[in-house]
Design an enzyme around this catalytic site. Structure first.
Site, PDB file in Angstrom:
ATOM      1  N   GLY A  26       0.870  -1.205  -0.017  1.00 55.52           N
ATOM      2  CA  GLY A  26      -0.068   0.183   0.193  1.00 55.52           C
ATOM      3  C   GLY A  26       0.733   1.281  -0.194  1.00 55.52           C
ATOM      4  O   GLY A  26       2.259   1.346   0.389  1.00 55.52           O
ATOM      5  N   CYS A  27       0.217   2.304  -0.358  1.00 57.48           N
ATOM      6  CA  CYS A  27       1.013   3.761  -0.432  1.00 57.48           C
ATOM      7  C   CYS A  27       1.513   3.949   0.867  1.00 57.48           C
ATOM      8  O   CYS A  27       2.743   4.495   1.338  1.00 57.48           O
ATOM      9  CB  CYS A  27       0.275   4.689  -1.247  1.00 57.48           C
ATOM     10  N   TYR A  28       0.616   4.104   1.880  1.00 58.00           N
ATOM     11  CA  TYR A  28       0.881   4.533   3.313  1.00 58.00           C
ATOM     12  C   TYR A  28       1.982   3.614   4.024  1.00 58.00           C
ATOM     13  O   TYR A  28       2.886   4.020   4.459  1.00 58.00           O
ATOM     14  CB  TYR A  28      -0.218   4.782   4.126  1.00 58.00           C
TER      15      TYR A  28
END
Length: 319
Positions: free
Chosen positions: A117-119
């Site tokens: 995921g990006c976060y």
């Protein structure tokens, strides 16, 4: 001469799929397997495309990704899943080459790779080295504050921001909005698992009124760390960890020229596959901040980096 590899992108019309296509468009070592527009949801058509491909990239909601993985299991094809569905699943390699010394090899050899995921990408690259160095204890009460452009929410959120701007031009009500206020964010399990934490971090994400770019911040209390460490010591651990990495850069202590009037913009990594790691604060209250493009290293760029590793190309090809 390198053999041309065939790639099928299932869900190529979403933000991640479009970003992958853009990064592959000028390459001569891969070709994209296409299916007719009117058959993109046809299970038989997708299965035939998978059969033709050397590697499939899934850019789908979780439930649809699970179905596509089941279809792929009976075929001689490798899979990268950009959804949340398999990031902590047994038998899947976690697609972050810089996470640990052995992760890059696992990705190269894996049949199934889960795109991060990006976060979590920003969070893990900032925090995991301190856990490995036994500076940050596994039971540390981690808090994470993050800000992302609205493209991170996909087509629905992008359309929602566009509709609001059209209806209320110049209205600033949406400048920045915290969300996931009543539930645990779907990225938390991978953040805990791959940071090596014994408890889930408290995660406070916000979406900003701009298209892309991300900051992930982790404040620390030095008195709760396992080892007495200075700000310079923390910076040194991170700098040593990422020496030689192409896409992770530890910035000068305190930010240097990256700051604008003492402030940090979320957008300078946009259009790249880079992650910049900052160390701010002081010896008593260190602050870690990661900056990245949520559509680059946070999504499409990471998928292409993993594709390159899995198929034996230069890791930075197309990036």
């Amino acid at each position: 001469m390198t053999e041309t590899k065939r790639i099928f992108i299932d869900g190529q019309d979403g933000t991640t799929g479009l970003g992958i296509r853009e990064r592959l468009a000028t390459r001569h070592d891969v070709t994209v397997v296409e299916i007719p527009a009117d058959r993109k949801k046809d299970a038989d058509a997708k299965r035939e495309a998978m059969r033709e491909a050397d590697l499939v990239i899934l850019c789908l909601p979780d439930a649809a990704a699970i179905e596509s993985v089941q279809a792929a299991r009976g075929l001689d094809v490798r899979v990268i899943d950009a959804s949340t569905a398999h990031r902590t699943a047994p038998g899947w390699a976690y697609g972050m080459p810089e996470l640990s010394p052995e992760t890059r090899h696992r990705i190269r050899e894996a049949r199934f790779v889960a795109n991060p995921g990006c976060y979590p990408t920003g969070f893990l690259l900032a925090v995991r080295p301190l856990v490995d160095a036994q500076i940050l204890p596994a039971d540390y009460p981690v808090a994470v504050h993050a800000l992302s452009g609205y493209s991170g929410g996909g087509k629905k959120l992008i359309a929602s921001f566009a509709e609001h701007e059209a209806a209320y031009p110049g209205n600033r009500d949406w400048t920045a909005m915290p969300y996931s206020l009543t539930s645990t964010h779907k990225h938390v399990p991978e953040m805990q698992a791959f940071a090596g934490l014994s408890h889930p971090p408290i995660f406070c994400p916000s979406v900003g009124d701009y298209y892309q770019g991300m900051l992930v911040s982790v404040p620390l209390h030095a008195r709760l760390l396992r080892k007495k460490t200075s700000l310079e010591g923390i910076h040194g651990v991170l700098a040593e960890r990422y020496t030689g990495e192409r896409f992770v850069r530890v910035m000068p202590l305190g930010g240097g020229d990256a700051l604008i009037g003492g402030r940090l913009s979320p957008t300078p990594c946009n259009g790249t596959n880079d992650v910049q790691i900052f160390v701010f604060g002081d010896d008593e209250y260190p602050l870690l901040v990661a900056r990245l493009d949520n559509l680059g290293k946070g999504a499409s760029g990471a998928a292409v980096q993993n594709l390159n590793l899995m198929l034996g190309f230069d890791e930075a090809a197309g990036l």
